[in-house]
Scaffold this motif. Structure first.
Motif, PDB file in Angstrom:
ATOM      1  N   LEU A   1       0.830  -1.198   0.000  1.00  0.00           N
ATOM      2  CA  LEU A   1       0.000   0.000   0.000  1.00  0.00           C
ATOM      3  C   LEU A   1       0.871   1.258   0.000  1.00  0.00           C
ATOM      4  N   ALA A   2       1.922   1.277   0.802  1.00  0.00           N
ATOM      5  CA  ALA A   2       2.830   2.426   0.855  1.00  0.00           C
ATOM      6  C   ALA A   2       3.531   2.617  -0.488  1.00  0.00           C
ATOM      7  N   ALA A   3       3.938   1.517  -1.118  1.00  0.00           N
ATOM      8  CA  ALA A   3       4.608   1.612  -2.428  1.00  0.00           C
ATOM      9  C   ALA A   3       3.640   2.160  -3.477  1.00  0.00           C
ATOM     10  N   ALA A   4       2.414   1.697  -3.418  1.00  0.00           N
ATOM     11  CA  ALA A   4       1.418   2.184  -4.382  1.00  0.00           C
ATOM     12  C   ALA A   4       1.153   3.668  -4.181  1.00  0.00           C
ATOM     13  N   LEU A   5       1.047   4.091  -2.925  1.00  0.00           N
ATOM     14  CA  LEU A   5       0.826   5.507  -2.661  1.00  0.00           C
ATOM     15  C   LEU A   5       2.013   6.349  -3.097  1.00  0.00           C
ATOM     16  N   CYS A   6       3.218   5.843  -2.861  1.00  0.00           N
ATOM     17  CA  CYS A   6       4.407   6.584  -3.293  1.00  0.00           C
ATOM     18  C   CYS A   6       4.484   6.665  -4.808  1.00  0.00           C
ATOM     19  N   ALA A   7       4.110   5.591  -5.477  1.00  0.00           N
ATOM     20  CA  ALA A   7       4.120   5.602  -6.948  1.00  0.00           C
ATOM     21  C   ALA A   7       3.099   6.595  -7.460  1.00  0.00           C
ATOM     22  N   GLY A   8       1.952   6.656  -6.796  1.00  0.00           N
ATOM     23  CA  GLY A   8       0.928   7.634  -7.175  1.00  0.00           C
ATOM     24  C   GLY A   8       1.415   9.041  -6.973  1.00  0.00           C
ATOM     25  N   CYS A   9       2.114   9.288  -5.885  1.00  0.00           N
ATOM     26  CA  CYS A   9       2.639  10.627  -5.607  1.00  0.00           C
ATOM     27  C   CYS A   9       3.732  11.000  -6.591  1.00  0.00           C
ATOM     28  N   ALA A  10       4.481  10.020  -7.031  1.00  0.00           N
ATOM     29  CA  ALA A  10       5.575  10.293  -7.955  1.00  0.00           C
ATOM     30  C   ALA A  10       5.055  10.740  -9.306  1.00  0.00           C
ATOM     31  N   THR A  11       3.835  10.333  -9.659  1.00  0.00           N
ATOM     32  CA  THR A  11       3.312  10.734 -10.965  1.00  0.00           C
ATOM     33  C   THR A  11       2.715  12.126 -10.948  1.00  0.00           C
ATOM     34  N   VAL A  12       2.449  12.662  -9.749  1.00  0.00           N
ATOM     35  CA  VAL A  12       1.923  14.019  -9.646  1.00  0.00           C
ATOM     36  C   VAL A  12       3.079  14.935  -9.284  1.00  0.00           C
ATOM     37  N   ARG A  13       3.600  15.625 -10.271  1.00  0.00           N
ATOM     38  CA  ARG A  13       4.738  16.510 -10.056  1.00  0.00           C
ATOM     39  C   ARG A  13       4.216  17.866  -9.625  1.00  0.00           C
ATOM     40  N   SER A  14       4.503  18.246  -8.420  1.00  0.00           N
ATOM     41  CA  SER A  14       4.025  19.539  -7.952  1.00  0.00           C
ATOM     42  C   SER A  14       4.850  20.648  -8.599  1.00  0.00           C
TER      43      SER A  14
ATOM     44  N   GLY B   1       1.037  15.251 -14.988  1.00  0.00           N
ATOM     45  CA  GLY B   1       0.760  14.229 -14.007  1.00  0.00           C
ATOM     46  C   GLY B   1      -0.617  13.628 -14.094  1.00  0.00           C
ATOM     47  N   PHE B   2      -0.822  12.723 -13.185  1.00  0.00           N
ATOM     48  CA  PHE B   2      -2.043  11.932 -13.165  1.00  0.00           C
ATOM     49  C   PHE B   2      -3.278  12.774 -12.899  1.00  0.00           C
ATOM     50  N   LEU B   3      -3.182  13.710 -11.942  1.00  0.00           N
ATOM     51  CA  LEU B   3      -4.360  14.515 -11.599  1.00  0.00           C
ATOM     52  C   LEU B   3      -4.838  15.346 -12.787  1.00  0.00           C
ATOM     53  N   HIS B   4      -3.892  15.922 -13.512  1.00  0.00           N
ATOM     54  CA  HIS B   4      -4.270  16.710 -14.684  1.00  0.00           C
ATOM     55  C   HIS B   4      -4.943  15.817 -15.732  1.00  0.00           C
ATOM     56  N   SER B   5      -4.366  14.668 -15.994  1.00  0.00           N
ATOM     57  CA  SER B   5      -4.955  13.734 -16.966  1.00  0.00           C
ATOM     58  C   SER B   5      -6.357  13.339 -16.542  1.00  0.00           C
ATOM     59  N   PHE B   6      -6.512  13.068 -15.244  1.00  0.00           N
ATOM     60  CA  PHE B   6      -7.820  12.661 -14.732  1.00  0.00           C
ATOM     61  C   PHE B   6      -8.834  13.794 -14.886  1.00  0.00           C
ATOM     62  N   SER B   7      -8.441  15.020 -14.518  1.00  0.00           N
ATOM     63  CA  SER B   7      -9.391  16.141 -14.607  1.00  0.00           C
ATOM     64  C   SER B   7      -9.745  16.454 -16.063  1.00  0.00           C
ATOM     65  N   GLU B   8      -8.766  16.362 -16.963  1.00  0.00           N
ATOM     66  CA  GLU B   8      -9.059  16.595 -18.384  1.00  0.00           C
ATOM     67  C   GLU B   8      -9.984  15.507 -18.927  1.00  0.00           C
ATOM     68  N   GLY B   9      -9.792  14.281 -18.466  1.00  0.00           N
ATOM     69  CA  GLY B   9     -10.680  13.191 -18.868  1.00  0.00           C
ATOM     70  C   GLY B   9     -12.102  13.438 -18.408  1.00  0.00           C
ATOM     71  N   ARG B  10     -12.245  13.986 -17.213  1.00  0.00           N
ATOM     72  CA  ARG B  10     -13.586  14.303 -16.698  1.00  0.00           C
ATOM     73  C   ARG B  10     -14.211  15.439 -17.498  1.00  0.00           C
TER      74      ARG B  10
END
Length: 175
Positions: free
Chosen positions: A10-23, A29-38
């Motif tokens: 779970l920690a590795a998955a969360l870290c991998a998720g955080c790594a894809t969102v570049r602040s 990153g993932f959040l932008h892709s997700f919001s554009e998809g919505r």
């Protein structure tokens, strides 16, 4: 042991998720892709409900942002379709052609680019037919003017012929 492994995964998955969102980087990153998809989904929904203006606005905002594969390519294609709408009276919008060219350039492997290829060819053929039709209309107008002039000349010649016949009859009478 199993609980520890689960927490580690779970920690590795969360870290991998955080790594894809570049602040700090807008539009990445993932959040932008997700919001554009919505947003794309809301544009599709607007189209289904007949709100072309609303869908156009959403699609324009998507294509003006950073490219997101799987989202921007579809948005480009749908926006091109909305802006093209060629008719007999009016040629296709140059903006639509531009959007299709951008789609083919930025997303050559996209299924939307594959669909755009025959569309661009059809629009080009339609534009060529409109050009030929304008040329034929111009030629037809020129020919109609020439036919009118020829008809006037024929009428003048017929009048002259009638006058000559009349004069010939007068001369015959005098002899």
């Amino acid at each position: 042991m199993m609980k520890r492994l689960l927490i580690l995964i779970l920690a590795a998955a969360l870290c991998a998720g955080c790594a894809t969102v570049r602040s700090g980087e807008k539009g990445s990153g993932f959040l932008h892709s997700f919001s554009e998809g919505r947003r794309l989904a809301s544009a599709r929904s607007a189209l289904e409900n007949g709100d072309e203006a609303g869908a156009t606005k959403i699609l324009e905002s998507i294509v003006s942002g950073p490219p997101v594969p799987g989202v921007t390519d579809e948005a480009l294609f749908r926006l091109a379709l909305l802006t093209l709408k060629p008719s007999v009276e009016r040629p296709a919008s140059p903006q639509g052609h531009q959007l299709l060219r951008r789609l083919k350039k930025e997303f050559p492997a996209s299924p939307w680019s594959v669909q755009a290829t025959p569309l661009v060819e059809l629009i080009g053929a339609a534009d060529e037919l409109r050009r030929q039709n304008r040329n034929y209309r111009t030629t037809n107008q020129t020919l109609n003017r020439e036919v009118g002039e020829l008809n006037r000349t024929i009428n003048d010649l017929n009048k002259n012929l009638q006058q000559l016949k009349h004069l010939d009859l007068e001369l015959e009478k005098k002899r």
